[in-house]
Design a protein around this motif. Structure first.
Motif, PDB file in Angstrom:
ATOM      1  N   ILE A  45       5.441  66.793  -6.440  1.00 40.14           N
ATOM      2  CA  ILE A  45       5.592  65.269  -5.294  1.00 40.14           C
ATOM      3  C   ILE A  45       5.552  64.339  -5.419  1.00 40.14           C
ATOM      4  O   ILE A  45       5.925  63.691  -5.040  1.00 40.14           O
ATOM      5  CB  ILE A  45       4.113  65.767  -4.025  1.00 40.14           C
ATOM      6  CG1 ILE A  45       3.954  66.290  -3.629  1.00 40.14           C
ATOM      7  CG2 ILE A  45       4.327  64.975  -3.315  1.00 40.14           C
ATOM      8  CD1 ILE A  45       3.112  67.171  -2.971  1.00 40.14           C
ATOM      9  N   ALA A  46       4.768  63.931  -7.149  1.00 42.93           N
ATOM     10  CA  ALA A  46       5.348  62.360  -7.822  1.00 42.93           C
ATOM     11  C   ALA A  46       6.767  61.917  -7.664  1.00 42.93           C
ATOM     12  O   ALA A  46       7.411  60.839  -7.938  1.00 42.93           O
ATOM     13  CB  ALA A  46       4.260  62.570  -8.249  1.00 42.93           C
ATOM     14  N   GLY A  47       7.017  63.378  -8.539  1.00 45.71           N
ATOM     15  CA  GLY A  47       9.074  62.897  -8.739  1.00 45.71           C
ATOM     16  C   GLY A  47       9.355  62.820  -7.558  1.00 45.71           C
ATOM     17  O   GLY A  47      10.868  62.240  -7.656  1.00 45.71           O
ATOM     18  N   LEU A  48       9.391  63.326  -6.225  1.00 41.52           N
ATOM     19  CA  LEU A  48       9.925  63.504  -5.456  1.00 41.52           C
ATOM     20  C   LEU A  48       9.553  61.993  -4.753  1.00 41.52           C
ATOM     21  O   LEU A  48      10.635  61.217  -4.325  1.00 41.52           O
ATOM     22  CB  LEU A  48       9.827  64.480  -3.968  1.00 41.52           C
ATOM     23  CG  LEU A  48       9.976  66.149  -4.953  1.00 41.52           C
ATOM     24  CD1 LEU A  48       9.199  66.826  -3.544  1.00 41.52           C
ATOM     25  CD2 LEU A  48      11.704  65.994  -4.289  1.00 41.52           C
ATOM     26  N   ARG A  49       8.553  61.927  -4.905  1.00 45.16           N
ATOM     27  CA  ARG A  49       8.429  60.412  -4.274  1.00 45.16           C
ATOM     28  C   ARG A  49       8.724  59.092  -4.817  1.00 45.16           C
ATOM     29  O   ARG A  49       9.276  58.238  -4.264  1.00 45.16           O
ATOM     30  CB  ARG A  49       6.467  59.952  -4.225  1.00 45.16           C
ATOM     31  CG  ARG A  49       5.931  60.733  -3.662  1.00 45.16           C
ATOM     32  CD  ARG A  49       4.051  60.374  -3.487  1.00 45.16           C
ATOM     33  NE  ARG A  49       4.188  59.129  -2.516  1.00 45.16           N
ATOM     34  CZ  ARG A  49       3.239  58.484  -2.992  1.00 45.16           C
ATOM     35  NH1 ARG A  49       2.664  58.930  -4.438  1.00 45.16           N
ATOM     36  NH2 ARG A  49       3.151  56.960  -2.721  1.00 45.16           N
ATOM     37  N   GLU A  50       8.638  59.851  -6.692  1.00 39.65           N
ATOM     38  CA  GLU A  50       9.339  58.247  -7.176  1.00 39.65           C
ATOM     39  C   GLU A  50      11.066  57.903  -6.480  1.00 39.65           C
ATOM     40  O   GLU A  50      11.892  57.113  -6.241  1.00 39.65           O
ATOM     41  CB  GLU A  50       9.237  58.439  -8.855  1.00 39.65           C
ATOM     42  CG  GLU A  50       8.683  58.457  -8.824  1.00 39.65           C
ATOM     43  CD  GLU A  50       8.420  58.859 -10.133  1.00 39.65           C
ATOM     44  OE1 GLU A  50       8.761  59.370 -11.276  1.00 39.65           O
ATOM     45  OE2 GLU A  50       7.008  59.432 -10.933  1.00 39.65           O
ATOM     46  N   ARG A  51      11.510  59.333  -6.668  1.00 35.87           N
ATOM     47  CA  ARG A  51      13.108  58.749  -5.793  1.00 35.87           C
ATOM     48  C   ARG A  51      13.546  58.864  -4.346  1.00 35.87           C
ATOM     49  O   ARG A  51      14.566  58.883  -3.636  1.00 35.87           O
ATOM     50  CB  ARG A  51      13.626  60.835  -5.939  1.00 35.87           C
ATOM     51  CG  ARG A  51      13.542  61.002  -7.257  1.00 35.87           C
ATOM     52  CD  ARG A  51      14.530  62.429  -7.848  1.00 35.87           C
ATOM     53  NE  ARG A  51      15.718  62.335  -7.394  1.00 35.87           N
ATOM     54  CZ  ARG A  51      15.975  63.234  -7.434  1.00 35.87           C
ATOM     55  NH1 ARG A  51      15.415  64.809  -7.569  1.00 35.87           N
ATOM     56  NH2 ARG A  51      17.231  63.518  -7.206  1.00 35.87           N
ATOM     57  N   LEU A 102      20.352  73.369  -9.231  1.00 34.61           N
ATOM     58  CA  LEU A 102      18.846  72.560  -9.474  1.00 34.61           C
ATOM     59  C   LEU A 102      19.090  71.269 -10.607  1.00 34.61           C
ATOM     60  O   LEU A 102      19.074  70.144  -9.593  1.00 34.61           O
ATOM     61  CB  LEU A 102      18.242  73.526  -9.520  1.00 34.61           C
ATOM     62  CG  LEU A 102      17.546  73.628  -8.329  1.00 34.61           C
ATOM     63  CD1 LEU A 102      15.676  74.625  -8.617  1.00 34.61           C
ATOM     64  CD2 LEU A 102      17.500  73.894  -7.351  1.00 34.61           C
ATOM     65  N   ARG A 103      20.031  71.929 -11.182  1.00 38.24           N
ATOM     66  CA  ARG A 103      19.682  70.762 -12.243  1.00 38.24           C
ATOM     67  C   ARG A 103      20.739  69.190 -12.112  1.00 38.24           C
ATOM     68  O   ARG A 103      20.621  68.435 -12.305  1.00 38.24           O
ATOM     69  CB  ARG A 103      20.183  71.264 -13.834  1.00 38.24           C
ATOM     70  CG  ARG A 103      18.803  71.724 -14.974  1.00 38.24           C
ATOM     71  CD  ARG A 103      19.170  71.713 -16.586  1.00 38.24           C
ATOM     72  NE  ARG A 103      20.515  73.091 -16.782  1.00 38.24           N
ATOM     73  CZ  ARG A 103      19.881  73.961 -16.932  1.00 38.24           C
ATOM     74  NH1 ARG A 103      18.331  74.214 -15.994  1.00 38.24           N
ATOM     75  NH2 ARG A 103      20.709  75.045 -16.609  1.00 38.24           N
ATOM     76  N   GLU A 104      21.955  70.111 -11.369  1.00 34.48           N
ATOM     77  CA  GLU A 104      22.894  69.264 -10.572  1.00 34.48           C
ATOM     78  C   GLU A 104      21.800  67.808  -9.602  1.00 34.48           C
ATOM     79  O   GLU A 104      23.026  67.010  -9.172  1.00 34.48           O
ATOM     80  CB  GLU A 104      24.172  69.864 -10.025  1.00 34.48           C
ATOM     81  CG  GLU A 104      24.634  70.712 -10.475  1.00 34.48           C
ATOM     82  CD  GLU A 104      25.947  71.643  -9.611  1.00 34.48           C
ATOM     83  OE1 GLU A 104      26.330  71.249  -8.887  1.00 34.48           O
ATOM     84  OE2 GLU A 104      26.418  72.638 -10.023  1.00 34.48           O
ATOM     85  N   PHE A 105      21.311  68.403  -8.763  1.00 36.06           N
ATOM     86  CA  PHE A 105      19.976  67.814  -8.038  1.00 36.06           C
ATOM     87  C   PHE A 105      19.207  66.571  -8.512  1.00 36.06           C
ATOM     88  O   PHE A 105      18.681  66.586  -7.697  1.00 36.06           O
ATOM     89  CB  PHE A 105      20.079  68.467  -7.112  1.00 36.06           C
ATOM     90  CG  PHE A 105      21.203  68.798  -6.269  1.00 36.06           C
ATOM     91  CD1 PHE A 105      22.062  68.111  -5.698  1.00 36.06           C
ATOM     92  CD2 PHE A 105      22.020  70.268  -6.290  1.00 36.06           C
ATOM     93  CE1 PHE A 105      23.144  68.703  -4.166  1.00 36.06           C
ATOM     94  CE2 PHE A 105      22.924  71.268  -5.854  1.00 36.06           C
ATOM     95  CZ  PHE A 105      23.555  70.186  -5.001  1.00 36.06           C
ATOM     96  N   SER A 106      18.821  67.101  -9.959  1.00 37.62           N
ATOM     97  CA  SER A 106      18.159  66.999 -10.295  1.00 37.62           C
ATOM     98  C   SER A 106      16.032  67.123 -10.019  1.00 37.62           C
ATOM     99  O   SER A 106      15.168  66.327  -9.516  1.00 37.62           O
ATOM    100  CB  SER A 106      17.484  65.428 -10.869  1.00 37.62           C
ATOM    101  OG  SER A 106      19.030  65.155 -11.253  1.00 37.62           O
ATOM    102  N   LEU A 107      16.469  68.468  -9.387  1.00 41.84           N
ATOM    103  CA  LEU A 107      14.700  69.038  -8.923  1.00 41.84           C
ATOM    104  C   LEU A 107      14.671  70.619  -9.904  1.00 41.84           C
ATOM    105  O   LEU A 107      15.691  71.467 -10.136  1.00 41.84           O
ATOM    106  CB  LEU A 107      16.143  69.756  -7.306  1.00 41.84           C
ATOM    107  CG  LEU A 107      16.103  68.488  -5.933  1.00 41.84           C
ATOM    108  CD1 LEU A 107      16.735  69.677  -5.424  1.00 41.84           C
ATOM    109  CD2 LEU A 107      14.788  67.616  -6.180  1.00 41.84           C
TER     110      LEU A 107
END
Length: 155
Positions: A72-78, A28-33
């Protein structure tokens, strides 16, 4: 004679779960998730093009409302998800996966599948089906969320 702790099923399940979680974390770190972000994208991918509330996402993947809000906030930022007001409940915000989110989800799931395949390589198909049945039964007994595609429970 006392029971050997290392032979107890919960201990063995924790060890396997912990090792698999560490391997998935590296992927997941490879995808920053994070796990919560991947879970949210996966749930949204299952219901796309529909949307789900943050509360429903949190319940489905087993995290707190605060953890889901952060995810969700992190996903929205991206630009991986959009948030919009619920059509009939003004205070509820619905989350929908974007095309970019769907594309990243597909790539992340493919990478994680490789980790899972390596983990399960020593089990034949029937053993994997048996293990899946046992784990699903345990999840149901513990009231853990299971997604059934024919269920009509979208927000």
């Amino acid at each position: 004679m006392a029971e050997n702790f290392e032979e107890r099923l919960p201990y063995l399940m924790r060890r396997v779960s912990s090792a698999l979680t560490q391997r998935v974390d590296r992927t997941l770190r490879e995808f920053s998730l994070t796990h919560a972000q991947l879970g949210a994208l996966a749930q949204l991918g299952l219901v796309a093009p529909e949307s789900l509330s943050g509360a429903t996402l949190g319940q489905r993947i087993g995290v707190t409302a605060q953890s889901m809000s952060t995810a969700i906030a992190g996903l929205r930022e991206r630009g991986l998800v959009d948030r919009e007001p619920h059509p009939t409940h003004g205070r509820i915000l619905q989350v929908r996966i974007t095309p970019e989110g769907a594309e990243l989800l597909a790539r992340a799931q493919a990478a994680i599948k490789k980790v899972e395949d390596r983990t399960l390589a020593f089990l034949d198909d029937e053993q994997q089906r048996q293990l899946q049945r046992v784990l699903r039964s345990m999840m149901q007994a513990m009231d853990l969320y299971l997604y059934f595609p024919d269920a009509d429970d979208n927000d």
